[in-house]
Design a protein around this motif. Structure first.
Motif, short mmCIF file in Angstrom:
data_model
loop_
_atom_site.label_atom_id
_atom_site.label_comp_id
_atom_site.label_asym_id
_atom_site.label_seq_id
_atom_site.Cartn_x
_atom_site.Cartn_y
_atom_site.Cartn_z
N LYS A 45 1.06 -1.33 0.02
CA LYS A 45 0.02 -0.02 -0.04
C LYS A 45 0.91 1.32 -0.05
O LYS A 45 2.01 1.13 0.18
CB LYS A 45 -0.93 0.00 1.17
CG LYS A 45 -0.35 -0.01 2.59
CD LYS A 45 -1.15 0.11 3.65
CE LYS A 45 -0.44 -0.16 5.07
NZ LYS A 45 -1.51 -0.40 6.11
N VAL A 46 0.35 2.28 -0.91
CA VAL A 46 1.09 3.53 -0.43
C VAL A 46 0.04 4.70 -0.39
O VAL A 46 -1.07 4.60 -0.98
CB VAL A 46 1.84 3.72 -1.96
CG1 VAL A 46 1.13 3.73 -2.90
CG2 VAL A 46 2.84 4.88 -1.65
N ASN A 47 0.35 5.80 0.43
CA ASN A 47 -0.58 7.10 0.40
C ASN A 47 -0.19 7.86 -0.64
O ASN A 47 0.71 8.42 -0.66
CB ASN A 47 -0.25 7.67 1.70
CG ASN A 47 -1.12 8.90 1.85
OD1 ASN A 47 -1.76 9.28 1.04
ND2 ASN A 47 -0.59 9.75 3.04
N ILE A 48 -1.05 7.93 -1.75
CA ILE A 48 -1.04 8.29 -2.94
C ILE A 48 -0.65 9.99 -2.81
O ILE A 48 -0.17 10.77 -3.42
CB ILE A 48 -1.93 8.25 -4.27
CG1 ILE A 48 -1.43 8.55 -5.38
CG2 ILE A 48 -3.17 8.59 -3.70
CD1 ILE A 48 -0.43 7.55 -6.17
N LYS A 49 -1.55 10.36 -1.77
CA LYS A 49 -1.54 12.11 -1.52
C LYS A 49 -0.09 12.50 -1.18
O LYS A 49 0.08 13.62 -1.19
CB LYS A 49 -2.68 12.19 -0.37
CG LYS A 49 -3.95 12.00 -1.00
CD LYS A 49 -5.15 12.34 -0.13
CE LYS A 49 -6.41 11.85 -0.54
NZ LYS A 49 -7.45 12.05 0.42
N GLY A 50 0.40 11.45 -0.33
CA GLY A 50 1.86 11.96 0.00
C GLY A 50 2.88 11.67 -0.77
O GLY A 50 4.17 11.65 -0.39
N LEU A 51 2.68 11.17 -2.04
CA LEU A 51 3.66 10.80 -2.91
C LEU A 51 4.27 12.02 -3.55
O LEU A 51 3.59 12.67 -4.25
CB LEU A 51 3.01 9.72 -3.95
CG LEU A 51 3.97 8.99 -4.73
CD1 LEU A 51 5.00 7.99 -3.79
CD2 LEU A 51 3.18 8.03 -5.73
N LYS A 73 6.66 12.65 0.47
CA LYS A 73 6.97 13.94 0.72
C LYS A 73 7.72 14.04 2.43
O LYS A 73 8.52 14.71 2.64
CB LYS A 73 5.72 14.84 0.95
CG LYS A 73 5.33 14.96 -0.75
CD LYS A 73 3.97 15.86 -0.65
CE LYS A 73 3.62 15.83 -2.00
NZ LYS A 73 2.18 16.54 -2.25
N LYS A 74 6.98 13.42 3.05
CA LYS A 74 7.33 13.54 4.65
C LYS A 74 8.13 12.23 5.01
O LYS A 74 8.70 12.37 6.20
CB LYS A 74 5.80 13.65 5.29
CG LYS A 74 5.18 14.62 5.34
CD LYS A 74 3.86 14.68 6.24
CE LYS A 74 3.11 15.87 5.84
NZ LYS A 74 2.09 16.06 6.65
N ARG A 75 8.68 11.77 4.16
CA ARG A 75 9.55 10.51 4.63
C ARG A 75 10.96 10.47 3.69
O ARG A 75 10.88 10.65 2.31
CB ARG A 75 8.79 8.99 4.38
CG ARG A 75 9.70 8.09 4.72
CD ARG A 75 8.68 6.80 4.72
NE ARG A 75 9.49 5.75 5.21
CZ ARG A 75 8.86 4.38 5.13
NH1 ARG A 75 7.81 4.14 5.00
NH2 ARG A 75 9.74 3.44 5.76
#
Length: 108
Positions: A45-51, A73-75
């Motif tokens: 899974k991946v948070n597409i909004k944070g990509l 973005k935050k990682r």
């Protein structure tokens, strides 16, 4: 004494021939490098909004897999993601406008 040296010369010549022949076979043999892929674990899974970006690495001599690496973005540490995720497929298809800002890099 001459007969004894002749036999020794033949044995030495035979040994030298065997060593030279085996050296050429060993030199031409491929040495397996092992699996040197970038991805050891693949996230399901991946948070597409944070990509921020998605990098795609093709198969190579050191890795037989096509690898998808996502930077969030935050990682600071990128993660490996499955190409079968619906988010990844949507991003690659560029069908959804809200994903247009995410950079997709195809390495060669």
């Amino acid at each position: 004494m001459t007969l004894h040296l002749g036999i020794m010369d033949c044995k030495i010549a035979a040994i030298v021939c065997v060593v030279l022949l085996s050296a050429s076979v060993i030199q031409g043999a491929a040495i397996p490098k092992g699996n040197r892929c970038l991805c050891k674990k693949i996230s399901k899974k991946v948070n597409i909004k944070g990509l921020e970006k998605l990098e795609i690495y093709p198969r190579s001599s050191s890795c037989e897999n096509v690898e998808y690496i996502a930077t969030l973005k935050k990682r600071s540490v990128p993660i490996c993601v499955s190409p079968n995720l619906k988010e990844v497929k949507a991003l690659l298809g560029r069908k959804i406008q809200q994903y247009k800002h995410i950079e997709v890099i195809h390495h060669k």
